[in-house]
Design a protein around this motif. Sequence first.
Motif, short mmCIF file in Angstrom:
data_model
loop_
_atom_site.label_atom_id
_atom_site.label_comp_id
_atom_site.label_asym_id
_atom_site.label_seq_id
_atom_site.Cartn_x
_atom_site.Cartn_y
_atom_site.Cartn_z
N GLU A 30 0.98 -1.33 -0.01
CA GLU A 30 0.15 -0.09 -0.13
C GLU A 30 0.94 1.24 0.04
O GLU A 30 2.05 1.13 0.94
CB GLU A 30 -1.03 0.00 1.16
CG GLU A 30 -2.07 -1.30 1.15
CD GLU A 30 -2.94 -0.89 2.21
OE1 GLU A 30 -2.89 -0.18 3.17
OE2 GLU A 30 -3.85 -2.00 2.44
N LYS A 80 -4.11 6.51 -2.12
CA LYS A 80 -3.53 5.34 -1.73
C LYS A 80 -3.65 4.27 -2.87
O LYS A 80 -4.70 4.33 -3.61
CB LYS A 80 -4.16 4.74 -0.48
CG LYS A 80 -3.70 3.45 0.06
CD LYS A 80 -4.11 3.08 1.40
CE LYS A 80 -5.51 2.38 1.27
NZ LYS A 80 -5.84 1.69 2.65
N ILE A 82 -3.14 0.41 -3.98
CA ILE A 82 -3.07 -0.78 -3.51
C ILE A 82 -2.36 -1.92 -4.66
O ILE A 82 -2.93 -1.72 -5.52
CB ILE A 82 -4.44 -1.59 -3.04
CG1 ILE A 82 -5.01 -0.69 -1.88
CG2 ILE A 82 -4.16 -3.02 -2.41
CD1 ILE A 82 -6.40 -0.87 -1.66
#
Length: 86
Positions: A30, A80, A82
Amino acid sequence: MSLIKVSSQSRTASIAGAIAGTVRDEGKAEIQSIGAGSINQTMKAMVLARGYLKEDGIDVICYPEFVDLDFDGREVTAIKLIVEPR
């Protein structure tokens, strides 16, 4: 899982190594970025990390998300990513 935080001053090769190492060790990574410069460094690092992992036979994809953070009572929106094997 550890969160990789990127700033506009971060070195892309270092970030790429951290991404690749985290994916190898933990199965996914992440990454958190705030601001245009930081996001630019993150995306360049993703290109490098994908190349590093491809050498090991691992193809990765990333999913972006918005994240609201609180900095000293001020709300900031971060992006963010992933990253996980395809």
